[in-house]
Design a protein around this motif. Structure first.
Motif, PDB file in Angstrom:
ATOM      1  N   GLY A 134     -36.166  49.215 -38.951  1.00  0.00           N
ATOM      2  CA  GLY A 134     -35.752  49.420 -40.342  1.00  0.00           C
ATOM      3  C   GLY A 134     -36.454  50.592 -41.003  1.00  0.00           C
ATOM      4  N   SER A 135     -37.763  50.743 -40.775  1.00  0.00           N
ATOM      5  CA  SER A 135     -38.493  51.851 -41.402  1.00  0.00           C
ATOM      6  C   SER A 135     -38.218  53.181 -40.692  1.00  0.00           C
ATOM      7  N   LEU A 136     -37.863  53.143 -39.407  1.00  0.00           N
ATOM      8  CA  LEU A 136     -37.606  54.385 -38.675  1.00  0.00           C
ATOM      9  C   LEU A 136     -36.256  55.003 -39.033  1.00  0.00           C
ATOM     10  N   VAL A 137     -35.217  54.188 -39.092  1.00  0.00           N
ATOM     11  CA  VAL A 137     -33.862  54.732 -39.313  1.00  0.00           C
ATOM     12  C   VAL A 137     -33.387  54.568 -40.745  1.00  0.00           C
ATOM     13  N   GLY A 138     -34.070  53.794 -41.543  1.00  0.00           N
ATOM     14  CA  GLY A 138     -33.648  53.547 -42.916  1.00  0.00           C
ATOM     15  C   GLY A 138     -33.005  52.170 -43.017  1.00  0.00           C
ATOM     16  N   GLU A 139     -33.154  51.552 -44.173  1.00  0.00           N
ATOM     17  CA  GLU A 139     -32.674  50.177 -44.358  1.00  0.00           C
ATOM     18  C   GLU A 139     -31.156  50.061 -44.247  1.00  0.00           C
ATOM     19  N   GLU A 140     -30.431  51.053 -44.736  1.00  0.00           N
ATOM     20  CA  GLU A 140     -28.965  50.965 -44.715  1.00  0.00           C
ATOM     21  C   GLU A 140     -28.433  50.974 -43.281  1.00  0.00           C
ATOM     22  N   ILE A 141     -28.952  51.878 -42.456  1.00  0.00           N
ATOM     23  CA  ILE A 141     -28.504  51.935 -41.057  1.00  0.00           C
ATOM     24  C   ILE A 141     -28.972  50.690 -40.314  1.00  0.00           C
ATOM     25  N   GLN A 188     -42.566  49.398 -30.457  1.00  0.00           N
ATOM     26  CA  GLN A 188     -42.638  49.822 -31.860  1.00  0.00           C
ATOM     27  C   GLN A 188     -41.269  50.243 -32.380  1.00  0.00           C
ATOM     28  N   VAL A 189     -40.436  50.809 -31.503  1.00  0.00           N
ATOM     29  CA  VAL A 189     -39.081  51.187 -31.941  1.00  0.00           C
ATOM     30  C   VAL A 189     -38.337  49.947 -32.423  1.00  0.00           C
ATOM     31  N   PHE A 190     -38.449  48.851 -31.665  1.00  0.00           N
ATOM     32  CA  PHE A 190     -37.751  47.617 -32.047  1.00  0.00           C
ATOM     33  C   PHE A 190     -38.401  46.969 -33.270  1.00  0.00           C
ATOM     34  N   ALA A 191     -39.722  46.963 -33.312  1.00  0.00           N
ATOM     35  CA  ALA A 191     -40.424  46.302 -34.418  1.00  0.00           C
ATOM     36  C   ALA A 191     -40.254  47.046 -35.734  1.00  0.00           C
ATOM     37  N   ARG A 192     -40.188  48.380 -35.685  1.00  0.00           N
ATOM     38  CA  ARG A 192     -40.120  49.182 -36.911  1.00  0.00           C
ATOM     39  C   ARG A 192     -38.752  49.825 -37.096  1.00  0.00           C
ATOM     40  N   ASP A 196     -55.293  53.011 -20.168  1.00  0.00           N
ATOM     41  CA  ASP A 196     -55.866  52.807 -18.835  1.00  0.00           C
ATOM     42  C   ASP A 196     -54.918  52.070 -17.897  1.00  0.00           C
ATOM     43  N   HIS A 197     -54.117  51.146 -18.432  1.00  0.00           N
ATOM     44  CA  HIS A 197     -53.215  50.350 -17.608  1.00  0.00           C
ATOM     45  C   HIS A 197     -51.790  50.913 -17.545  1.00  0.00           C
ATOM     46  N   GLY A 198     -51.538  52.012 -18.252  1.00  0.00           N
ATOM     47  CA  GLY A 198     -50.200  52.607 -18.230  1.00  0.00           C
ATOM     48  C   GLY A 198     -49.173  51.854 -19.057  1.00  0.00           C
ATOM     49  N   TRP A 199     -49.614  51.185 -20.110  1.00  0.00           N
ATOM     50  CA  TRP A 199     -48.711  50.401 -20.956  1.00  0.00           C
ATOM     51  C   TRP A 199     -48.236  51.167 -22.173  1.00  0.00           C
ATOM     52  N   THR A 200     -48.650  52.409 -22.342  1.00  0.00           N
ATOM     53  CA  THR A 200     -48.374  53.148 -23.576  1.00  0.00           C
ATOM     54  C   THR A 200     -46.877  53.275 -23.831  1.00  0.00           C
ATOM     55  N   GLU A 201     -46.110  53.567 -22.792  1.00  0.00           N
ATOM     56  CA  GLU A 201     -44.663  53.744 -22.962  1.00  0.00           C
ATOM     57  C   GLU A 201     -44.004  52.449 -23.411  1.00  0.00           C
ATOM     58  N   HIS A 202     -44.420  51.326 -22.822  1.00  0.00           N
ATOM     59  CA  HIS A 202     -43.828  50.034 -23.204  1.00  0.00           C
ATOM     60  C   HIS A 202     -44.193  49.663 -24.641  1.00  0.00           C
ATOM     61  N   LEU A 203     -45.435  49.945 -25.034  1.00  0.00           N
ATOM     62  CA  LEU A 203     -45.846  49.636 -26.401  1.00  0.00           C
ATOM     63  C   LEU A 203     -45.118  50.513 -27.413  1.00  0.00           C
ATOM     64  N   SER A 204     -44.919  51.785 -27.061  1.00  0.00           N
ATOM     65  CA  SER A 204     -44.171  52.672 -27.960  1.00  0.00           C
ATOM     66  C   SER A 204     -42.737  52.201 -28.092  1.00  0.00           C
ATOM     67  N   GLY A 205     -42.163  51.756 -26.980  1.00  0.00           N
ATOM     68  CA  GLY A 205     -40.802  51.203 -27.033  1.00  0.00           C
ATOM     69  C   GLY A 205     -40.740  49.962 -27.895  1.00  0.00           C
ATOM     70  N   HIS A 263     -26.812  47.556 -40.477  1.00  0.00           N
ATOM     71  CA  HIS A 263     -25.536  47.513 -39.754  1.00  0.00           C
ATOM     72  C   HIS A 263     -25.669  47.808 -38.263  1.00  0.00           C
ATOM     73  N   THR A 264     -26.898  47.963 -37.774  1.00  0.00           N
ATOM     74  CA  THR A 264     -27.107  48.253 -36.350  1.00  0.00           C
ATOM     75  C   THR A 264     -28.239  47.405 -35.800  1.00  0.00           C
ATOM     76  N   THR A 265     -28.230  47.222 -34.485  1.00  0.00           N
ATOM     77  CA  THR A 265     -29.272  46.458 -33.808  1.00  0.00           C
ATOM     78  C   THR A 265     -29.666  47.170 -32.523  1.00  0.00           C
ATOM     79  N   PRO A 266     -30.954  47.502 -32.339  1.00  0.00           N
ATOM     80  CA  PRO A 266     -31.368  48.083 -31.060  1.00  0.00           C
ATOM     81  C   PRO A 266     -31.385  46.991 -29.987  1.00  0.00           C
ATOM     82  N   LEU A 267     -30.797  47.273 -28.832  1.00  0.00           N
ATOM     83  CA  LEU A 267     -30.699  46.274 -27.781  1.00  0.00           C
ATOM     84  C   LEU A 267     -31.664  46.504 -26.627  1.00  0.00           C
ATOM     85  N   GLN A 268     -31.761  47.757 -26.172  1.00  0.00           N
ATOM     86  CA  GLN A 268     -32.538  48.020 -24.957  1.00  0.00           C
ATOM     87  C   GLN A 268     -33.037  49.456 -24.966  1.00  0.00           C
ATOM     88  N   LEU A 269     -34.247  49.639 -24.428  1.00  0.00           N
ATOM     89  CA  LEU A 269     -34.809  50.972 -24.231  1.00  0.00           C
ATOM     90  C   LEU A 269     -35.210  51.082 -22.771  1.00  0.00           C
TER      91      LEU A 269
END
Length: 196
Positions: free
Chosen positions: A112-119, A106-110, A95-104, A122-128
């Motif tokens: 390790g599970s999204l890309v695999g523990e090995e990647i 989740q990319v940062f919070a998850r 209703d408030h249009g926050w879906t895109e921000h919440l999905s973004g 050695h990597t850090t997401p910085l900005q979406l």
């Protein structure tokens, strides 16, 4: 001399001695525990009389009250039923249009599970921003590896958090150390110009 009949209230219940229908009972001549007992007895009789006029006795001696059918819900789920907290939060976000921000988020919070523990090690997401995810690699070798795996990583992210959340990945190599320490510094290359 005959005893006078006990006074009765409007509902027909006997009032304690000296009582009137308007007052419930008269406290004259009673004190302490006797007064409390008389008041309690009058309240019980009044309550029993009200219950008797409302419903009919059920099979087990309890009272049956008439239910209104207009307020009942059907056997299936209804919006008036208690809702899980996650569903309510998703509805508020939509209703408030926050879906895109919440999905973004989740990319940062998850990550390790999204890309695999090995990647993820050695990597850090910085900005979406605007569908472009900026990722910093720990070394130039991992930056190259990440560029080669970009299509598979995009597919994993889409499967995990939804399509069109991340459309592109921008890979950065490791950050060079900064020679600027403190509020005052001299412009130029600094100590590196003496290396050779």
């Amino acid at each position: 001399m005959d005893n006078p009949a006990p006074a009765r209230g409007s509902d027909g219940a006997a009032l304690p001695e000296g009582g009137t229908a308007g007052q419930g009972f008269d406290s004259s001549g009673l004190s302490g525990p006797d007064l409390a007992r008389a008041a309690l007895q009058a309240a019980r009789e009044q309550s029993a009389a009200k219950r008797g006029s409302r419903g009919k006795a059920g099979p087990k001696g309890g009272l049956r009250t008439r239910r209104r059918r207009s307020g009942w819900t059907s056997a299936g789920p209804d919006e008036r039923d208690p809702q899980p907290l996650g569903r309510l939060a998703a509805r508020i976000a939509k209703d408030h249009g926050w879906t895109e921000h919440l999905s973004g988020g989740q990319v940062f919070a998850r990550w390790g599970s999204l890309v695999g523990e090995e990647i993820a090690e050695h990597t850090t997401p910085l900005q979406l921003k605007d569908g472009e995810l900026t990722v910093q690699a720990q070394s130039t070798a991992w930056a190259t590896q990440l560029r080669l795996l970009q299509r598979q990583i995009l597919k994993r992210i889409a499967d995990g958090v939804g399509r069109d959340v991340v459309k592109r990945i921008k890979v950065q190599g490791p950050a060079a150390p900064s020679w600027r320490h403190g509020p005052r510094h001299i412009s130029g290359r600094g100590p590196r110009d003496t290396y050779g």
